[in-house]
Design a protein around this motif. Structure first.
Motif, PDB file in Angstrom:
ATOM      1  N   PRO A 272      39.522  42.356  22.082  1.00 28.85           N
ATOM      2  CA  PRO A 272      39.305  40.954  22.427  1.00 28.85           C
ATOM      3  C   PRO A 272      40.181  40.551  23.612  1.00 28.85           C
ATOM      4  N   LEU A 273      39.600  39.795  24.519  1.00 28.46           N
ATOM      5  CA  LEU A 273      40.343  39.190  25.616  1.00 28.46           C
ATOM      6  C   LEU A 273      40.407  37.693  25.326  1.00 28.46           C
ATOM      7  N   ARG A 274      41.576  37.217  24.943  1.00 29.53           N
ATOM      8  CA  ARG A 274      41.757  35.831  24.527  1.00 29.53           C
ATOM      9  C   ARG A 274      42.592  35.107  25.577  1.00 29.53           C
ATOM     10  N   ASN A 275      41.903  34.599  26.589  1.00 27.33           N
ATOM     11  CA  ASN A 275      42.587  33.925  27.693  1.00 27.33           C
ATOM     12  C   ASN A 275      43.612  34.856  28.335  1.00 27.33           C
ATOM     13  N   GLU A 276      43.172  36.059  28.658  1.00 27.45           N
ATOM     14  CA  GLU A 276      44.072  37.058  29.220  1.00 27.45           C
ATOM     15  C   GLU A 276      43.313  37.982  30.167  1.00 27.45           C
ATOM     16  N   ARG A 277      44.065  38.805  30.881  1.00 23.27           N
ATOM     17  CA  ARG A 277      43.443  39.732  31.821  1.00 23.27           C
ATOM     18  C   ARG A 277      44.228  41.037  31.846  1.00 23.27           C
ATOM     19  N   LEU A 278      43.596  42.041  32.433  1.00 22.61           N
ATOM     20  CA  LEU A 278      44.252  43.331  32.630  1.00 22.61           C
ATOM     21  C   LEU A 278      43.673  43.977  33.871  1.00 22.61           C
ATOM     22  N   ALA A 279      44.375  44.926  34.405  1.00 23.91           N
ATOM     23  CA  ALA A 279      43.915  45.634  35.593  1.00 23.91           C
ATOM     24  C   ALA A 279      43.095  46.842  35.178  1.00 23.91           C
ATOM     25  N   ASP A 311      45.757  32.735  36.621  1.00 22.86           N
ATOM     26  CA  ASP A 311      46.788  32.399  37.598  1.00 22.86           C
ATOM     27  C   ASP A 311      47.813  33.526  37.740  1.00 22.86           C
ATOM     28  N   GLY A 312      48.442  33.603  38.908  1.00 21.69           N
ATOM     29  CA  GLY A 312      49.516  34.557  39.141  1.00 21.69           C
ATOM     30  C   GLY A 312      49.062  35.970  39.414  1.00 21.69           C
ATOM     31  N   ARG A 313      47.786  36.185  39.678  1.00 18.46           N
ATOM     32  CA  ARG A 313      47.290  37.539  39.915  1.00 18.46           C
ATOM     33  C   ARG A 313      47.301  37.857  41.404  1.00 18.46           C
ATOM     34  N   ASP A 314      47.039  39.084  41.722  1.00 16.61           N
ATOM     35  CA  ASP A 314      46.923  39.533  43.103  1.00 16.61           C
ATOM     36  C   ASP A 314      45.538  39.127  43.612  1.00 16.61           C
ATOM     37  N   THR A 315      45.495  38.114  44.462  1.00 16.37           N
ATOM     38  CA  THR A 315      44.200  37.579  44.905  1.00 16.37           C
ATOM     39  C   THR A 315      43.519  38.448  45.958  1.00 16.37           C
ATOM     40  N   SER A 316      44.165  39.537  46.353  1.00 15.18           N
ATOM     41  CA  SER A 316      43.519  40.420  47.325  1.00 15.18           C
ATOM     42  C   SER A 316      42.490  41.331  46.658  1.00 15.18           C
ATOM     43  N   ARG A 330      32.040  26.770  36.399  1.00 13.96           N
ATOM     44  CA  ARG A 330      32.503  25.646  37.215  1.00 13.96           C
ATOM     45  C   ARG A 330      34.024  25.561  37.212  1.00 13.96           C
ATOM     46  N   GLU A 331      34.631  25.848  36.072  1.00 18.45           N
ATOM     47  CA  GLU A 331      36.087  25.868  36.003  1.00 18.45           C
ATOM     48  C   GLU A 331      36.620  27.182  36.562  1.00 18.45           C
ATOM     49  N   ALA A 332      35.909  28.273  36.283  1.00 20.12           N
ATOM     50  CA  ALA A 332      36.353  29.576  36.775  1.00 20.12           C
ATOM     51  C   ALA A 332      36.394  29.602  38.295  1.00 20.12           C
ATOM     52  N   ALA A 333      35.449  28.938  38.941  1.00 21.99           N
ATOM     53  CA  ALA A 333      35.397  28.936  40.399  1.00 21.99           C
ATOM     54  C   ALA A 333      36.651  28.317  40.999  1.00 21.99           C
ATOM     55  N   LYS A 334      37.240  27.365  40.300  1.00 24.20           N
ATOM     56  CA  LYS A 334      38.461  26.728  40.796  1.00 24.20           C
ATOM     57  C   LYS A 334      39.631  27.710  40.828  1.00 24.20           C
ATOM     58  N   HIS A 335      39.499  28.794  40.071  1.00 21.60           N
ATOM     59  CA  HIS A 335      40.569  29.795  40.009  1.00 21.60           C
ATOM     60  C   HIS A 335      40.207  31.054  40.792  1.00 21.60           C
ATOM     61  N   GLY A 336      39.181  30.953  41.632  1.00 18.89           N
ATOM     62  CA  GLY A 336      38.853  32.055  42.528  1.00 18.89           C
ATOM     63  C   GLY A 336      38.181  33.239  41.883  1.00 18.89           C
ATOM     64  N   VAL A 337      37.453  33.039  40.807  1.00 18.31           N
ATOM     65  CA  VAL A 337      36.754  34.150  40.143  1.00 18.31           C
ATOM     66  C   VAL A 337      35.622  34.645  41.044  1.00 18.31           C
ATOM     67  N   ASP A 338      35.532  35.956  41.187  1.00 18.54           N
ATOM     68  CA  ASP A 338      34.496  36.553  42.033  1.00 18.54           C
ATOM     69  C   ASP A 338      33.176  36.734  41.276  1.00 18.54           C
ATOM     70  N   LEU A 339      33.269  37.139  40.014  1.00 15.41           N
ATOM     71  CA  LEU A 339      32.068  37.388  39.228  1.00 15.41           C
ATOM     72  C   LEU A 339      32.325  36.990  37.779  1.00 15.41           C
ATOM     73  N   GLN A 340      31.407  36.229  37.200  1.00 16.86           N
ATOM     74  CA  GLN A 340      31.482  35.885  35.782  1.00 16.86           C
ATOM     75  C   GLN A 340      30.292  36.498  35.062  1.00 16.86           C
ATOM     76  N   LEU A 341      30.558  37.123  33.915  1.00 19.78           N
ATOM     77  CA  LEU A 341      29.517  37.713  33.077  1.00 19.78           C
ATOM     78  C   LEU A 341      29.379  36.873  31.818  1.00 19.78           C
ATOM     79  N   SER A 342      28.164  36.386  31.549  1.00 15.85           N
ATOM     80  CA  SER A 342      27.948  35.421  30.467  1.00 15.85           C
ATOM     81  C   SER A 342      26.678  35.726  29.695  1.00 15.85           C
ATOM     82  N   GLY A 343      26.475  34.943  28.642  1.00 19.81           N
ATOM     83  CA  GLY A 343      25.264  35.007  27.821  1.00 19.81           C
ATOM     84  C   GLY A 343      24.889  33.598  27.397  1.00 19.81           C
TER      85      GLY A 343
END
Length: 407
Positions: A272-279, A311-316, A330-343
């Protein structure tokens, strides 16, 4: 209140069906009484499927299959009969014009002067009852046959193998060494009273056949508790990919007990990814994979937290976000998300319900751009409610990330 409103709306639909399918096609007597009872029983069975199957009883499937199939049948029958209202009115009007008209004949009165009189005609001119009955029965049969055909076709779509949709998506920030990275996206599996372990086994087999780098399960996996459906979900432990399987909550997880399911998925090797990220790294290059909770988590003290996840990630380097609902872009775009996968949308599931999805979600199905963020919305691999899909076949998407479309 929702159930009450639904009962009223469906009750009104069944009253319309009673008028067109029972009252208009029968004469007063036994046939009309039987038809009325049958329609009432079907209404009760449908409402039971919508409510009782959420309680986790041993009769879920017994009630669910006929109840939900009738829900789809009633839905299409009402739509088709509504469309047939126009030819019905035209046929009734044409039949009325064909009725006899008064005929003027001469009659002699005192004094020898003729006086025009009319021949006797029925006191209430209109459509002959037999002709009206024939019109009503013909249209009811036509609507019934068409509705049965649509529902039958939709059931074969919903219960058959999901399609494998291969979706190339270009990300400008993607390192060329990651071009060709493949993510299997599956959403809205909806394990529950009508879909069980065999459904999960089929999905796992089909995903594994694609030999992908990563599996993303983007919410609404279950409609029930771990106690009821843990065995149905167990085949998920057999998913294979280079970098593993990941999961974000959908609204139905919160209705089913999100925390126990998150614990169970971890046990099955689904992360599960609960408001988190990984490389995610390959050949010395990387992109970020992030996940946020569903918007309905806010009502369960488990709201999506985009800042924490992004926030705080490497934006490159690009970030791929797993989020159940397309509206979250719409909220993800404010944080510079390149691709969102949804259902979430099921692609509309049953035409023309597709038209209503756009009132709530910015993307119904497929790949679109929302506020600068690319969003891929899956039709989902299961169904909710009626085991019927019309115009929105189930799918497993294989998203291939590319540095550019030529790569």
């Amino acid at each position: 209140m929702f159930v009450l409103l639904l009962a009223v709306v469906l009750g009104a639909a069944h009253y319309y069906l009673w008028k067109r399918v029972v009252r208009d096609t029968t004469l007063p007597g036994r046939a009309r009484r039987i038809g009325t009872v049958v329609l009432v029983v079907l209404y009760v069975l449908m409402m039971a499927a919508l409510s009782v199957t959420r309680l986790g009883t041993s009769f879920d499937a017994v009630i669910g299959w006929p109840g939900y199939l009738w829900l789809a049948g009633a839905y299409y029958l009402v739509l088709l009969l509504a469309v047939l209202e126009v030819p019905r009115l035209l046929l009734v009007r044409a039949a009325r014009r064909q009725q006899p008209v008064p005929v003027t004949v001469g009659a002699e009165v005192s004094g020898g002067a003729p006086e025009a009189v009319a021949a006797p005609v029925p006191e209430a001119p209109g459509v002959d009852p037999g002709r009206r009955l024939f019109i009503a029965r013909s249209l009811a049969v036509a609507g019934g046959v068409a509705a049965a055909g649509v529902v039958g076709y939709g059931a074969t779509q919903a219960l058959g193998d999901p399609r494998i949709n291969r979706v190339p998506i270009a990300l400008g920030k993607l390192d060329p060494r990651l071009s060709g990275y493949r993510i299997a996206v599956v959403s809205d599996i909806h394990l529950g009273p009508l879909l069980g372990r065999s459904h999960t086994e089929r999905l796992v087999r089909m995903i594994n056949e694609q030999q992908v780098d990563l599996v993303a399960i983007v919410g609404d996996m279950v409609d029930g508790t771990v106690e009821r459906l843990g065995e149905a979900a167990a085949p998920l432990r057999d998913l294979t990919s280079t970098h593993g399987s990941f999961f974000v909550t959908g609204n139905h997880e919160y209705y089913s007990g999100a925390q126990p399911w998150l614990t169970e998925l971890e046990r099955l090797g689904v992360n599960p990814l609960r408001n988190e990220r990984l490389a995610i790294e390959r050949a010395g290059a990387a992109f970020d994979l992030a996940g946020v909770n569903d918007v309905n988590g806010e009502s369960f003290d488990d709201a999506p937290d985009y800042a924490r996840a992004l926030d705080g990630r490497d934006t490159s380097r690009p970030v791929v976000l797993l989020a159940h609902q397309p509206v979250q872009a719409r909220e993800a775009a404010k944080h510079g998300v390149d691709l969102q996968l949804s259902g979430h949308t099921h692609g509309g599931q049953m035409f023309p319900f597709h038209l209503l999805v756009g009132l709530q979600q910015p993307v119904r199905s497929g790949l679109e751009t929302v506020d600068g963020t690319q969003v891929y919305t899956s039709n989902g691999a299961g169904f909710w409610g009626p085991p019927v899909r019309v115009g929105a076949p189930p799918e497993i998407a294989v998203v291939e990330l590319r540095h550019n479309f030529a790569g």
